[in-house]
Design a protein around this motif. Structure first.
Motif, short mmCIF file in Angstrom:
data_model
loop_
_atom_site.label_atom_id
_atom_site.label_comp_id
_atom_site.label_asym_id
_atom_site.label_seq_id
_atom_site.Cartn_x
_atom_site.Cartn_y
_atom_site.Cartn_z
N ARG A 132 44.39 -10.54 33.08
CA ARG A 132 45.51 -11.48 33.10
C ARG A 132 46.81 -10.84 33.59
NH1 ARG A 132 44.18 -16.15 30.12
NH2 ARG A 132 42.29 -15.92 28.89
N SER A 133 46.83 -9.54 33.77
CA SER A 133 48.05 -8.87 34.22
C SER A 133 47.66 -7.57 34.93
CB SER A 133 48.98 -8.58 33.03
OG SER A 133 48.33 -7.71 32.11
N LEU A 134 48.66 -6.98 35.60
CA LEU A 134 48.47 -5.74 36.34
C LEU A 134 49.30 -4.64 35.69
CD1 LEU A 134 48.77 -7.13 39.99
CD2 LEU A 134 46.67 -6.75 38.68
N LEU A 135 48.83 -3.40 35.77
CA LEU A 135 49.52 -2.26 35.17
C LEU A 135 49.65 -1.14 36.20
CD1 LEU A 135 50.59 -0.61 32.69
CD2 LEU A 135 48.21 0.07 32.30
N ALA A 136 50.85 -0.50 36.23
CA ALA A 136 51.08 0.64 37.11
C ALA A 136 51.93 1.67 36.39
CB ALA A 136 51.77 0.21 38.40
N HIS A 137 51.76 2.94 36.76
CA HIS A 137 52.57 4.03 36.20
C HIS A 137 53.36 4.67 37.33
CE1 HIS A 137 49.62 3.63 32.91
NE2 HIS A 137 50.60 4.09 32.16
N ALA A 138 54.66 4.81 37.11
CA ALA A 138 55.52 5.47 38.08
C ALA A 138 55.31 6.98 38.01
CB ALA A 138 56.98 5.11 37.82
N GLU A 139 55.84 7.71 38.99
CA GLU A 139 55.71 9.16 38.98
C GLU A 139 56.36 9.77 37.75
OE1 GLU A 139 57.28 10.69 42.60
OE2 GLU A 139 55.64 9.92 43.86
N SER A 140 57.36 9.09 37.19
CA SER A 140 58.05 9.58 35.99
C SER A 140 57.23 9.34 34.73
CB SER A 140 59.41 8.89 35.85
OG SER A 140 59.23 7.48 35.75
N GLY A 141 56.15 8.59 34.84
CA GLY A 141 55.31 8.31 33.68
C GLY A 141 55.56 6.95 33.05
N GLU A 142 56.62 6.25 33.49
CA GLU A 142 56.91 4.93 32.93
C GLU A 142 55.82 3.93 33.33
OE1 GLU A 142 60.70 4.22 34.65
OE2 GLU A 142 61.81 5.12 32.99
N ALA A 143 55.50 3.04 32.39
CA ALA A 143 54.48 2.02 32.65
C ALA A 143 55.16 0.70 33.00
CB ALA A 143 53.58 1.85 31.44
#
Length: 294
Positions: A132-143
């Motif tokens: 139902r949703s998408l998830l990504a992590h930035a290079e800094s580790g934030e979701a």
């Protein structure tokens, strides 16, 4: 002779005592096992993520997990210098500084990518298990969570296709009843009413809480007159995501409160106590409805 007489007297007395002893009471019948109640049918899953590029364009909600930082953005079908174009309010760059490096979007491997001007990925999203949703992590580790609000993939099917499906279903039902009428009659246990599971939400005014931001919008849940009841966004709403989602009705099935959008998308909520309901599953920015006095 006397000894033999004494033994006979003793045996006669014992036999009389045994004859006068009360008979043991019959054992009580074992209680009948309670009939098994079939579980309420699970609510049908309504897919909300696009399966192809053509279903992506529309409005999405981007948020940083564990914070109130969010942005309602539009992914367009227009081609640009870095994939396809996207649009969002200027305030989004302050709320989510990662957007300063985003210049476009792509759809690859069944998910969305936000890319920079050189088409390098800034946020590489993947589908969550709930689909139902998408998830990504930035290079800094934030979701970061990306949740569809009003996209092409959510639009209802063509009316002609709906009518054809309805007729096919009716024909199938008639055929099933015809076969069943020739079979021996059997009485099946009536399944429990799914609406009876869990506390039913009361119609009235509900405030929307987003993480630490309280009462950012108010919804009026109307009284149910049929399977669904009306929903109205009250004046003064400060939550752009809810306004874009645009709920028009609600229903209560299997202990879950479901908000239905005009274009067919849904948000499911479960009770948390004290007249409050939270989004289930918990994705993106907090979404809690709580009953308030008008």
């Amino acid at each position: 002779m006397r000894r033999r007489l004494a033994i006979l007297i003793l045996l006669g007395g014992a036999g009389s005592a045994l004859a006068q002893a009360p008979e043991p009471a019959p054992a009580a019948p074992a209680p009948e096992a309670a009939p098994e109640i079939p579980a309420a049918p699970a609510e049908p899953f309504i897919p909300s993520l696009p399966e192809a590029l053509s279903g992506v364009p529309g409005t999405w909600d981007l948020s940083r997990d564990g914070s109130t930082r969010r942005c309602v953005m539009t992914l367009t079908s227009e081609s640009g210098d870095a994939g396809r174009r996207l649009r969002f309010p200027a305030g989004c760059r302050r709320a989510l500084p990662i957007l300063n490096g985003v210049a476009g979007w792509l759809f690859t491997e069944g998910a969305v990518r936000l890319v920079d001007k050189n088409v390098r990925p800034v946020l590489l999203f993947a589908r969550r298990p709930d689909q139902r949703s998408l998830l990504a992590h930035a290079e800094s580790g934030e979701a970061y969570s990306l949740v569809p609000l009003q996209i092409v993939a959510m639009r209802p099917p063509d009316p002609a296709a709906e009518e054809a499906a309805r007729r096919a279903e009716e024909a199938s039902t008639v055929a099933t009843h015809s076969v069943a009428s020739d079979a021996p009659h059997a009485t099946a246990a009536e399944p429990p009413d799914p609406a009876s599971a869990g506390p039913r939400p009361d119609p009235g005014i509900y405030a929307l809480d987003r993480y630490r931001d309280k009462d950012v919008c108010r919804l009026e849940l109307g009284a149910p007159e049929a399977a669904q009841a009306p929903v109205r966004i009250l004046a003064g709403c400060r939550d752009g995501g809810v306004e874009v989602f645009d709920p028009v009705s609600w229903r209560f099935v299997s202990g879950r409160l479901t908000l239905n959008a005009k274009r067919g998308h849904t948000v499911n909520l479960v009770p948390t106590g004290d007249g409050a309901w939270r989004r289930d599953p918990e994705t993106g920015t907090t979404f809690v409805l709580r009953r308030v006095e008008p």
